[in-house]
Design a protein around this motif. Sequence first.
Motif, PDB file in Angstrom:
ATOM      1  N   THR A   1       0.831  -1.192   0.000  1.00 54.36           N
ATOM      2  CA  THR A   1       0.000   0.000   0.000  1.00 54.36           C
ATOM      3  C   THR A   1       0.874   1.253   0.000  1.00 54.36           C
ATOM      4  O   THR A   1       2.049   1.188  -0.373  1.00 54.36           O
ATOM      5  CB  THR A   1      -0.999  -0.074   1.187  1.00 54.36           C
ATOM      6  OG1 THR A   1      -1.873   1.040   1.126  1.00 54.36           O
ATOM      7  CG2 THR A   1      -0.288  -0.131   2.534  1.00 54.36           C
ATOM      8  N   ASP A   2       0.298   2.396   0.404  1.00 52.75           N
ATOM      9  CA  ASP A   2       1.013   3.667   0.291  1.00 52.75           C
ATOM     10  C   ASP A   2       1.579   4.169   1.617  1.00 52.75           C
ATOM     11  O   ASP A   2       1.992   5.317   1.727  1.00 52.75           O
ATOM     12  CB  ASP A   2       0.095   4.727  -0.340  1.00 52.75           C
ATOM     13  CG  ASP A   2      -1.223   4.861   0.391  1.00 52.75           C
ATOM     14  OD1 ASP A   2      -1.340   4.338   1.513  1.00 52.75           O
ATOM     15  OD2 ASP A   2      -2.144   5.493  -0.158  1.00 52.75           O
TER      16      ASP A   2
ATOM     17  N   ASP B   1      -4.133   6.529  11.830  1.00 46.02           N
ATOM     18  CA  ASP B   1      -3.962   6.838  10.415  1.00 46.02           C
ATOM     19  C   ASP B   1      -2.863   7.892  10.251  1.00 46.02           C
ATOM     20  O   ASP B   1      -2.988   9.011  10.740  1.00 46.02           O
ATOM     21  CB  ASP B   1      -5.285   7.375   9.854  1.00 46.02           C
ATOM     22  CG  ASP B   1      -5.218   7.603   8.350  1.00 46.02           C
ATOM     23  OD1 ASP B   1      -4.110   7.699   7.798  1.00 46.02           O
ATOM     24  OD2 ASP B   1      -6.296   7.706   7.737  1.00 46.02           O
TER      25      ASP B   1
HETATM   26  P1  ADP Z   1      -4.784   0.855  -1.022  1.00 46.19           P
HETATM   27  O1  ADP Z   1      -5.006   1.770  -2.192  1.00 46.19           O
HETATM   28  O2  ADP Z   1      -3.383   0.330  -0.994  1.00 46.19           O
HETATM   29  O3  ADP Z   1      -5.824  -0.204  -0.855  1.00 46.19           O
HETATM   30  P2  ADP Z   1      -6.021   2.231   1.189  1.00 46.19           P
HETATM   31  O4  ADP Z   1      -6.263   3.674   0.950  1.00 46.19           O
HETATM   32  O5  ADP Z   1      -7.190   1.303   1.123  1.00 46.19           O
HETATM   33  O6  ADP Z   1      -4.841   1.792   0.234  1.00 46.19           O
HETATM   34  O7  ADP Z   1      -5.327   2.005   2.613  1.00 46.19           O
HETATM   35  C1  ADP Z   1      -4.158   2.697   2.966  1.00 46.19           C
HETATM   36  C2  ADP Z   1      -4.514   3.921   3.780  1.00 46.19           C
HETATM   37  O8  ADP Z   1      -5.094   3.519   5.010  1.00 46.19           O
HETATM   38  C3  ADP Z   1      -3.347   4.770   4.196  1.00 46.19           C
HETATM   39  O9  ADP Z   1      -2.961   5.676   3.191  1.00 46.19           O
HETATM   40  C4  ADP Z   1      -3.856   5.469   5.444  1.00 46.19           C
HETATM   41  O10 ADP Z   1      -4.300   6.783   5.182  1.00 46.19           O
HETATM   42  C5  ADP Z   1      -5.073   4.631   5.863  1.00 46.19           C
HETATM   43  N1  ADP Z   1      -5.023   4.198   7.254  1.00 46.19           N
HETATM   44  C6  ADP Z   1      -6.045   4.319   8.137  1.00 46.19           C
HETATM   45  N2  ADP Z   1      -5.698   3.848   9.322  1.00 46.19           N
HETATM   46  C7  ADP Z   1      -4.429   3.396   9.228  1.00 46.19           C
HETATM   47  C8  ADP Z   1      -3.511   2.792  10.136  1.00 46.19           C
HETATM   48  N3  ADP Z   1      -3.841   2.536  11.411  1.00 46.19           N
HETATM   49  N4  ADP Z   1      -2.269   2.469   9.693  1.00 46.19           N
HETATM   50  C9  ADP Z   1      -1.922   2.708   8.402  1.00 46.19           C
HETATM   51  N5  ADP Z   1      -2.746   3.279   7.498  1.00 46.19           N
HETATM   52  C10 ADP Z   1      -3.988   3.619   7.896  1.00 46.19           C
END
Ligand code: ADP
Length: 423
Positions: free
Chosen positions: A174-175, A183
């Motif tokens: 992921t990113d 988050d």
């Molecule tokens: P992908 O496009 O890889 O599916 P998502 O947007 O679904 O990515 O998930 C990654 C995002 O989740 C991160 O960019 C972050 O903003 C969010 N996020 C929310 N809670 C958390 C957390 N506890 N740890 C890491 N990321 C989190």
Amino acid sequence: MGLVVQKYGGSSVADAEGIKRVAKRIVEAKKNGHQVVVVVSAMGDTTDELIELAEQVSPMPAGREFDMLLTAGERISMALLAMAIKSLGHQAQSFTGSQAGVITDSVHNKARIIDVTPGRIRTSIDEGNIAIVAGFQGVSQEGKNITTLGRGGSDTTAVALAAALDAEVCEIYTDVDGVFTADPRVVKKAKKIDWISFEDMLELAASGSKVLLHRCVEYARRYNIPIHVRSSFSGLQGTWVSNEPRGDQQVEHAIISGVAHDVSEAKITVVGVPDKPGEAAAIFRTIADAEVNIDMVVQNVSAASTGLTDISFTLPKAEGRKAIDALERAKPTIGFESLRYDDQIAKISLVGAGMKTNPGVTAGFFEALSDAGVNIELISTSEIRISVVTRADDVNNAVRAVHSAFGLDSDSDEAVVYGGTGR
Ligand code: ADP
Ligand code: ASP
Ligand code: MG
């Protein structure tokens, strides 16, 4: 060297450059001797854009055609990724969810996987290919219609395939560098977690930490598939999610694993409900029959003078219209006064197995919110989680305040967000 399933989210394949970068990474895994199955999401915010497009031609797009449309997003990325891998001199074949044997029930827009029969994938990798599978989609057992698994569903595709193929690990790229204590888009001082149990991760995901989808963690726990959440933009080790930490995985014995927030829910208040047996049952039967999932429920004490009470519950915003319509239709038989709909709410949750044995966590949570001037509207708890509903405007403040109050702030680097729009 065994089989690995790697999943790349939309932000990792947002453009042609991203696809080429990811292709190199996949080829590395193959060169290291692994059999590689890749699950890929739609590029960037494609799914949101397709939804907006559908809404322009139909006020409430749903069902079969909506799924047919949305699955196109993943088809684009799977084909491009296979092309990019081939141009690096390696064999790759792309497959739709249906071709990969992802069999679901018939509930469009949020289908559940009921079986995975990955015969074609197995053959493809045994012939030396890297198999690329479109995430988030399947085919219904009855009717053979194309279905989608609900937003973020590629995570579930990946774990389901990992289980069916007996993979040694399911890597979710992921990113961000892994699962953090909050988050990282909201809390710069969030800390990366090296290892987290399925149990705590399930609660975080259910409470809105969208880095992993709740259903995917449920699936991984059921089939005992270790998940490694990591960044596709860095070479760093990420977060391991499993039953037990391995020797080299650091475990912090913190009481709290993290703070999650969710702004995707709305609140419906059923006003003036007669305080007698059967009323709550009738309301929630109506909601269930409309296939709407609810989250928190609160019933007020009835006013002695009127014998009427209010019942509030939260639900996904996307299902608000459906729930309101169903309740309006049932109003004459249920017999309440009116409905209030509020989509300016946020849910904030504190999660950690250590809560079970540490009194004072709830008090500390409420104190942190009160110190930040945040008003609490609803409360719900489980053994390892406390959640509150607040105004949506307060969410960032509230998350940061709670994160600090429980000593979760990191004293070193800021958490890095490599890409994505946070949508
Ligand atoms: P992908 O496009 O890889 O599916 P998502 O947007 O679904 O990515 O998930 C990654 C995002 O989740 C991160 O960019 C972050 O903003 C969010 N996020 C929310 N809670 C958390 C957390 N506890 N740890 C890491 N990321 C989190
Ligand atoms: N593309 C789908 C979504 O945006 C599925 C996924 O990315 O997991 O929800
Ligand atoms: Mg996701």
